[in-house]
Design a protein around this motif. Sequence first.
Motif, PDB file in Angstrom:
ATOM      1  N   THR A  32       1.087  -1.236  -0.264  1.00  0.00           N
ATOM      2  CA  THR A  32      -0.590  -0.272   0.090  1.00  0.00           C
ATOM      3  C   THR A  32       1.293   1.138  -0.205  1.00  0.00           C
ATOM      4  OG1 THR A  32      -1.424  -1.088   1.009  1.00  0.00           O
ATOM      5  CG2 THR A  32      -2.015   1.204   1.585  1.00  0.00           C
ATOM      6  N   GLY A  33       2.349   0.963   0.594  1.00  0.00           N
ATOM      7  CA  GLY A  33       2.921   2.016   0.879  1.00  0.00           C
ATOM      8  C   GLY A  33       3.138   2.061  -0.488  1.00  0.00           C
ATOM      9  N   ARG A  34       3.593   2.044  -1.408  1.00  0.00           N
ATOM     10  CA  ARG A  34       4.324   1.837  -2.734  1.00  0.00           C
ATOM     11  C   ARG A  34       3.613   1.908  -3.342  1.00  0.00           C
ATOM     12  NH1 ARG A  34       7.065  -3.385  -1.743  1.00  0.00           N
ATOM     13  NH2 ARG A  34       5.274  -4.393  -1.999  1.00  0.00           N
ATOM     14  N   ALA A  35       2.065   1.867  -3.909  1.00  0.00           N
ATOM     15  CA  ALA A  35       0.660   2.361  -4.320  1.00  0.00           C
ATOM     16  C   ALA A  35       0.775   3.946  -3.854  1.00  0.00           C
ATOM     17  CB  ALA A  35      -0.481   1.742  -4.300  1.00  0.00           C
ATOM     18  N   MET A  36       1.022   4.588  -2.710  1.00  0.00           N
ATOM     19  CA  MET A  36       0.587   5.680  -2.394  1.00  0.00           C
ATOM     20  C   MET A  36       1.793   7.081  -2.800  1.00  0.00           C
ATOM     21  SD  MET A  36       1.580   7.161   1.579  1.00  0.00           S
ATOM     22  CE  MET A  36       2.463   8.480   2.605  1.00  0.00           C
ATOM     23  N   ALA A  37       2.825   5.925  -2.200  1.00  0.00           N
ATOM     24  CA  ALA A  37       4.223   6.845  -3.824  1.00  0.00           C
ATOM     25  C   ALA A  37       4.040   7.247  -5.141  1.00  0.00           C
ATOM     26  CB  ALA A  37       5.696   5.754  -3.251  1.00  0.00           C
ATOM     27  N   SER A  38       3.875   6.178  -6.032  1.00  0.00           N
ATOM     28  CA  SER A  38       3.112   6.270  -7.205  1.00  0.00           C
ATOM     29  C   SER A  38       1.744   7.015  -7.402  1.00  0.00           C
ATOM     30  CB  SER A  38       3.056   4.316  -7.407  1.00  0.00           C
ATOM     31  OG  SER A  38       2.985   4.944  -8.756  1.00  0.00           O
ATOM     32  N   ASN A  39       0.687   7.119  -6.601  1.00  0.00           N
ATOM     33  CA  ASN A  39       0.223   8.122  -6.870  1.00  0.00           C
ATOM     34  C   ASN A  39       0.099   9.512  -6.418  1.00  0.00           C
ATOM     35  OD1 ASN A  39      -2.026   5.602  -7.306  1.00  0.00           O
ATOM     36  ND2 ASN A  39      -3.009   5.454  -5.164  1.00  0.00           N
ATOM     37  N   LEU A  40       0.539   9.429  -5.763  1.00  0.00           N
ATOM     38  CA  LEU A  40       1.337  11.508  -5.123  1.00  0.00           C
ATOM     39  C   LEU A  40       1.949  11.503  -6.387  1.00  0.00           C
ATOM     40  CD1 LEU A  40       2.668  10.342  -1.326  1.00  0.00           C
ATOM     41  CD2 LEU A  40       0.548  11.678  -2.676  1.00  0.00           C
ATOM     42  N   VAL A  41       3.273  11.209  -6.487  1.00  0.00           N
ATOM     43  CA  VAL A  41       4.431  11.205  -8.329  1.00  0.00           C
ATOM     44  C   VAL A  41       3.398  11.724  -9.375  1.00  0.00           C
ATOM     45  CG1 VAL A  41       6.195  10.057  -9.557  1.00  0.00           C
ATOM     46  CG2 VAL A  41       6.883  10.058  -6.808  1.00  0.00           C
ATOM     47  N   ALA A  42       1.892  10.669  -9.524  1.00  0.00           N
ATOM     48  CA  ALA A  42       1.104  11.343 -10.635  1.00  0.00           C
ATOM     49  C   ALA A  42       0.210  11.686 -10.849  1.00  0.00           C
ATOM     50  CB  ALA A  42       0.652   9.270 -10.689  1.00  0.00           C
ATOM     51  N   VAL A  43       0.535  11.879  -9.039  1.00  0.00           N
ATOM     52  CA  VAL A  43      -1.226  13.359  -9.385  1.00  0.00           C
ATOM     53  C   VAL A  43      -0.203  14.710  -9.071  1.00  0.00           C
ATOM     54  CG1 VAL A  43      -2.873  14.751  -8.451  1.00  0.00           C
ATOM     55  CG2 VAL A  43      -2.418  12.418  -8.426  1.00  0.00           C
ATOM     56  N   ALA A  44       1.020  14.813  -8.530  1.00  0.00           N
ATOM     57  CA  ALA A  44       1.396  15.960  -8.806  1.00  0.00           C
ATOM     58  C   ALA A  44       2.602  16.190 -10.078  1.00  0.00           C
ATOM     59  CB  ALA A  44       3.041  15.724  -7.695  1.00  0.00           C
ATOM     60  N   ARG A  45       2.822  15.372 -10.775  1.00  0.00           N
ATOM     61  CA  ARG A  45       3.324  15.398 -11.995  1.00  0.00           C
ATOM     62  C   ARG A  45       2.004  16.211 -13.409  1.00  0.00           C
ATOM     63  NH1 ARG A  45       6.776   9.591 -12.778  1.00  0.00           N
ATOM     64  NH2 ARG A  45       8.640  10.909 -11.750  1.00  0.00           N
ATOM     65  N   ALA A  46       0.896  15.784 -12.511  1.00  0.00           N
ATOM     66  CA  ALA A  46      -0.123  16.215 -13.229  1.00  0.00           C
ATOM     67  C   ALA A  46      -0.602  17.586 -12.862  1.00  0.00           C
ATOM     68  CB  ALA A  46      -1.154  15.725 -13.089  1.00  0.00           C
ATOM     69  N   LEU A  47      -0.227  18.015 -11.493  1.00  0.00           N
ATOM     70  CA  LEU A  47      -0.773  19.341 -11.773  1.00  0.00           C
ATOM     71  C   LEU A  47       0.413  20.635 -11.474  1.00  0.00           C
ATOM     72  CD1 LEU A  47      -1.654  18.390  -7.655  1.00  0.00           C
ATOM     73  CD2 LEU A  47      -3.203  20.186  -9.555  1.00  0.00           C
ATOM     74  N   ALA A  48       1.626  19.545 -11.851  1.00  0.00           N
ATOM     75  CA  ALA A  48       2.953  20.469 -12.148  1.00  0.00           C
ATOM     76  C   ALA A  48       2.617  21.373 -14.073  1.00  0.00           C
ATOM     77  CB  ALA A  48       4.455  19.428 -12.651  1.00  0.00           C
ATOM     78  N   ALA A  49       1.845  20.277 -14.992  1.00  0.00           N
ATOM     79  CA  ALA A  49       1.778  20.392 -16.430  1.00  0.00           C
ATOM     80  C   ALA A  49       0.521  20.878 -16.040  1.00  0.00           C
ATOM     81  CB  ALA A  49       1.210  19.129 -16.767  1.00  0.00           C
ATOM     82  N   ASN A  50      -0.459  20.806 -15.230  1.00  0.00           N
ATOM     83  CA  ASN A  50      -1.931  21.669 -15.765  1.00  0.00           C
ATOM     84  C   ASN A  50      -2.167  22.176 -14.155  1.00  0.00           C
ATOM     85  OD1 ASN A  50      -2.730  20.856 -18.265  1.00  0.00           O
ATOM     86  ND2 ASN A  50      -2.248  19.021 -17.304  1.00  0.00           N
ATOM     87  N   PRO A  51      -2.025  23.552 -13.842  1.00  0.00           N
ATOM     88  CA  PRO A  51      -1.697  23.425 -12.235  1.00  0.00           C
ATOM     89  C   PRO A  51      -3.639  23.561 -12.000  1.00  0.00           C
ATOM     90  CG  PRO A  51       0.042  24.623 -13.394  1.00  0.00           C
ATOM     91  CD  PRO A  51      -0.632  24.209 -14.668  1.00  0.00           C
ATOM     92  N   VAL A  52      -3.682  23.870 -10.428  1.00  0.00           N
ATOM     93  CA  VAL A  52      -4.975  24.459 -10.388  1.00  0.00           C
ATOM     94  C   VAL A  52      -4.661  26.471 -10.524  1.00  0.00           C
ATOM     95  CG1 VAL A  52      -6.738  24.462  -8.614  1.00  0.00           C
ATOM     96  CG2 VAL A  52      -5.739  22.676  -9.092  1.00  0.00           C
ATOM     97  N   PRO A  53      -5.396  27.017 -10.384  1.00  0.00           N
ATOM     98  CA  PRO A  53      -5.560  28.502 -10.915  1.00  0.00           C
ATOM     99  C   PRO A  53      -5.774  29.048  -9.482  1.00  0.00           C
ATOM    100  CG  PRO A  53      -8.015  27.317 -11.627  1.00  0.00           C
ATOM    101  CD  PRO A  53      -7.377  26.777 -11.668  1.00  0.00           C
ATOM    102  N   ALA A  54      -5.825  29.915  -9.382  1.00  0.00           N
ATOM    103  CA  ALA A  54      -6.293  31.136  -8.852  1.00  0.00           C
ATOM    104  C   ALA A  54      -7.663  30.913  -8.083  1.00  0.00           C
ATOM    105  CB  ALA A  54      -5.105  32.570  -8.483  1.00  0.00           C
ATOM    106  N   PRO A  55      -8.171  31.793  -7.220  1.00  0.00           N
ATOM    107  CA  PRO A  55      -9.242  31.221  -6.529  1.00  0.00           C
ATOM    108  C   PRO A  55     -10.183  32.338  -7.825  1.00  0.00           C
ATOM    109  CG  PRO A  55      -8.231  30.923  -4.984  1.00  0.00           C
ATOM    110  CD  PRO A  55      -7.197  30.804  -5.873  1.00  0.00           C
ATOM    111  N   PRO A  56     -11.653  32.354  -7.757  1.00  0.00           N
ATOM    112  CA  PRO A  56     -11.913  33.507  -7.917  1.00  0.00           C
ATOM    113  C   PRO A  56     -11.922  33.967  -7.387  1.00  0.00           C
ATOM    114  CG  PRO A  56     -13.928  31.367  -8.474  1.00  0.00           C
ATOM    115  CD  PRO A  56     -12.083  31.306  -7.827  1.00  0.00           C
ATOM    116  N   GLY A  57     -12.055  35.662  -7.839  1.00  0.00           N
ATOM    117  CA  GLY A  57     -11.914  37.005  -7.121  1.00  0.00           C
ATOM    118  C   GLY A  57     -13.185  37.089  -6.071  1.00  0.00           C
TER     119      GLY A  57
END
Length: 201
Positions: free
Chosen positions: A176-201
């Motif tokens: 489960t720990g290895r799956a956790m690490a894989s999922n963390l890296v996958a989502v971190a890379r996805a966010l780096a490519a497509n960042p969450v924008p600033a909240p709307p005003g």
Amino acid sequence: MRALVLNCTLKPSPGESNTDLLADVVVEALQEEKVDVDRVRLADLTIKPGVSSDEGTGDDWPGIHQQLLDSEILVVATPTWVGRPSSIAQRMLERMDAMLSETDDEGRPVAYNKVAGIVVTGNEDGAHHVISEICGGLVDIGYTIPGQAWTYWNKGPGPGPSYSETDEGHDWSAKTGRAMASNLVAVARALAANPVPAPPG
């Protein structure tokens, strides 16, 4: 990519930390993904009570705060005590509360586009409660929690051996720990490519 592991054990170094031993599995899996990993045992530091990023003379939190800003991945590792996260884990969340009002150059809370996961150990039950408590705080602060971004080892109800005193359940916790690490890296890379924008005003 950089990860920060904050071990919230109550035992200062060089005492053996069962939580650290399970965190080793996640660290090794992150390093296999070419992630640079920093590890800190918060019990070795002076973390003053408060809800700011700097509580003044003698406070070691500002250095941790900088490491949080410099890391795309956060792993919080905590023991279970009386069915709850450690008091150090609670203080960590209280100090991280300041990040809610800190923004980057694009107006986003500084925890946006960072991911987090949880490691829990204890010779009692309560791991799912501890995971939900830590995850809830981190989501409030702005972290993204990927699916299955946790691993744990809890002996179960009643007294019993600690993680280091038995092999029971280790294979599941490690998988489960290895799956956790894989999922963390996958989502971190996805966010780096497509960042969450600033909240709307």
